[in-house]
Design a protein around this motif. Structure first.
Motif, PDB file in Angstrom:
ATOM      1  N   MET A  21       0.832  -1.205   0.000  1.00 29.44           N
ATOM      2  CA  MET A  21       0.000   0.000   0.000  1.00 29.44           C
ATOM      3  C   MET A  21       0.869   1.258   0.000  1.00 29.44           C
ATOM      4  SD  MET A  21      -2.625  -1.467   2.869  1.00 29.44           S
ATOM      5  CE  MET A  21      -1.314  -2.181   3.840  1.00 29.44           C
ATOM      6  N   GLY A  45       5.054   2.905  -4.314  1.00 27.42           N
ATOM      7  CA  GLY A  45       4.092   3.972  -4.631  1.00 27.42           C
ATOM      8  C   GLY A  45       4.690   4.970  -5.602  1.00 27.42           C
ATOM      9  N   MET A  72       4.761   0.314  -8.223  1.00 23.07           N
ATOM     10  CA  MET A  72       3.567   0.886  -8.851  1.00 23.07           C
ATOM     11  C   MET A  72       4.030   1.402 -10.216  1.00 23.07           C
ATOM     12  SD  MET A  72       1.165   3.240  -9.517  1.00 23.07           S
ATOM     13  CE  MET A  72       1.495   4.866  -8.876  1.00 23.07           C
ATOM     14  N   GLY A 144      -7.456   1.274  -3.140  1.00 21.80           N
ATOM     15  CA  GLY A 144      -6.468   1.802  -4.075  1.00 21.80           C
ATOM     16  C   GLY A 144      -6.898   1.613  -5.517  1.00 21.80           C
ATOM     17  N   HIS A 145      -5.917   1.491  -6.386  1.00 20.56           N
ATOM     18  CA  HIS A 145      -6.160   1.354  -7.820  1.00 20.56           C
ATOM     19  C   HIS A 145      -6.890   0.043  -8.083  1.00 20.56           C
ATOM     20  CE1 HIS A 145      -5.403   1.956 -12.047  1.00 20.56           C
ATOM     21  NE2 HIS A 145      -4.837   0.777 -12.137  1.00 20.56           N
ATOM     22  N   THR A 193      -6.186  -3.940   3.448  1.00 19.06           N
ATOM     23  CA  THR A 193      -6.990  -3.208   4.436  1.00 19.06           C
ATOM     24  C   THR A 193      -6.858  -3.790   5.847  1.00 19.06           C
ATOM     25  OG1 THR A 193      -8.507  -2.619   2.661  1.00 19.06           O
ATOM     26  CG2 THR A 193      -9.335  -2.383   4.905  1.00 19.06           C
ATOM     27  N   VAL A 230      -9.824   4.561  -8.328  1.00 13.77           N
ATOM     28  CA  VAL A 230      -9.208   4.315  -7.024  1.00 13.77           C
ATOM     29  C   VAL A 230     -10.324   4.174  -5.978  1.00 13.77           C
ATOM     30  CG1 VAL A 230      -7.978   5.563  -5.194  1.00 13.77           C
ATOM     31  CG2 VAL A 230      -6.991   5.451  -7.477  1.00 13.77           C
ATOM     32  N   SER A 232     -11.587   4.353  -2.166  1.00 11.34           N
ATOM     33  CA  SER A 232     -11.202   4.985  -0.900  1.00 11.34           C
ATOM     34  C   SER A 232     -12.441   5.140  -0.027  1.00 11.34           C
ATOM     35  CB  SER A 232     -10.585   6.360  -1.170  1.00 11.34           C
ATOM     36  OG  SER A 232     -11.570   7.225  -1.698  1.00 11.34           O
ATOM     37  N   LEU A 262      -3.264  11.320  -1.007  1.00 11.66           N
ATOM     38  CA  LEU A 262      -2.984  10.091  -0.275  1.00 11.66           C
ATOM     39  C   LEU A 262      -2.012  10.378   0.873  1.00 11.66           C
ATOM     40  CD1 LEU A 262      -3.225   7.117   0.148  1.00 11.66           C
ATOM     41  CD2 LEU A 262      -1.673   6.726  -1.760  1.00 11.66           C
ATOM     42  N   LEU A 277      -7.345   5.535   1.216  1.00  9.93           N
ATOM     43  CA  LEU A 277      -7.543   4.298   0.464  1.00  9.93           C
ATOM     44  C   LEU A 277      -8.005   3.183   1.408  1.00  9.93           C
ATOM     45  CD1 LEU A 277      -4.449   4.253  -1.937  1.00  9.93           C
ATOM     46  CD2 LEU A 277      -6.705   5.278  -2.272  1.00  9.93           C
TER      47      LEU A 277
END
Ligand code: TUI
Length: 314
Positions: A21, A45, A72, A144-145, A193, A230, A232, A262, A277
């Motif tokens: 993340m 990221g 990423m 996220g994405h 998460t 994304v 969130s 973010l 996110l």
């Protein structure tokens, strides 16, 4: 004891990955997860290469277990980081938000296990051909994405499309999700998460609090118009962004609105300017606990479910 081929391949105790993340998964969190028997993954990221090198070294100082780095692929520093992971001899590289084909040969030559996130069958087939070690099939329940397909629909299709081990991700935060993922054909899971609540996760306390208080409908997807959806938490920022997105704000202004959001969530816990996110499973994350305990709890919850599955067959 739940073991699978991914444990042997990577030298880990449990087939549980911690998602990479952005701004969140640092060397400290990754080391705690690896020490707990899973695979800790540092997120690159949008950070520069030297940040990633530093976090890898922090993780190495805290654990002797294997660690991963998530790259990423939309990051302006992706090329740099692709090189740094070989220099730092990181055991596993996962990738997200794109196609890592151009790096595969170098990573493989460096002995790195490459485990791309795939959100489609086409990319799964390509990655299998190019020599990936395993695949992460991440459904759109994740934070996220996000891709188009749900975990339920994506995982079995990816399993059918590849001979590689498949790790399921997206919407998994407990033993039930873990057991279900194995039923779909995966041999392990990645959770993001759930690890936001880890004691070793150093997000702003307001971010953690929001996760612990989350309810079932509390996430939303923004950013589709610019091509980077994304997921969130449904905060003021997310609702304002959605309004701007569907209200005709020009692309450059919309891009600027999202920039830094973010970081604002992770470092400042800023409700109005931060993008928090989170996956759809946030509502099921109930308490803060050490990463090692999270892993053990999820595995121990899955075991009786898997053993009890025979009750359905008469
Ligand atoms: O990458 C993620 N999750 C992320 S990345 C991120 S940082 C970010 N910042 C600004 C805009 C967007 C993201 C926050 N969360 N998860 C893995 C993931 N990869 N989900 C979906 C995909 C994916 C999508 C398309 C992987 C491959 C892909 O292929 C495209 C292609 O070229 O075939």
């Amino acid at each position: 004891m739940i073991k699978s081929e991914i444990c042997e391949m990577l030298g880990i105790q449990y087939p549980v990955f911690q998602g990479g993340m952005a701004w969140i998964a640092d060397g400290k969190l990754a080391a705690a997860v690896s020490n707990g028997g899973g695979l800790g993954i540092i997120a690159a990221g949008n950070a520069p290469g030297e940040y990633v090198r530093e976090q890898v070294r922090i993780a190495r100082s805290l654990t002797s277990k294997p660690i991963g780095v998530n790259i990423m692929l939309m990051s302006p520093f992706a090329d740099d980081i692709a090189q740094i992971v070989t220099e730092e001899k990181v055991e596993v590289v996962t990738t997200g938000a794109g196609n890592p084909s151009k790096y595969m040969k170098d990573w493989k030559e460096a002995g790195i296990k490459v485990i791309p996130v795939v959100a489609s069958v086409a990319l799964a087939k390509l990655m299998t051909r190019l020599g990936a070690s395993a695949l992460i099939a991440e459904g759109g329940e994740s934070g996220g994405h996000v891709g188009e397909l749900t975990t339920m629909v994506l995982v079995p299709q990816i399993c059918d499309a590849t001979t590689l081990p498949v790790i399921a991700a997206g919407g998994i935060a407990d033993g039930r999700g873990f057991a279900a993922a194995l039923m779909l054909g995966a041999c392990g899971v990645q959770m993001g998460t759930r690890f936001l609540s880890a004691a070793e996760c150093t997000i702003h306390p307001a971010y953690k609090e929001k996760i612990l208080k989350a309810t079932d409908l509390c996430t939303m997807v923004t950013g589709k118009r610019l091509g980077h959806p994304v997921r969130s938490l449904r905060t003021k920022f997310a609702r304002d962004y959605a309004k701007a997105e569907y209200g005709g704000m020009p692309d450059e202004e919309l891009e600027a609105l999202g920039t830094g959001a973010l970081r604002m969530a992770v470092k400042e816990g800023d409700n109005d300017k931060g993008c928090f996110l989170a996956g759809q499973i946030a509502a099921m994350v109930k308490k803060e606990q050490p990463a090692a305990e999270i892993i053990k709890e999820v595995v121990e919850e899955a075991e009786p479910i898997l053993l009890g599955a025979a009750k359905w067959v008469n």
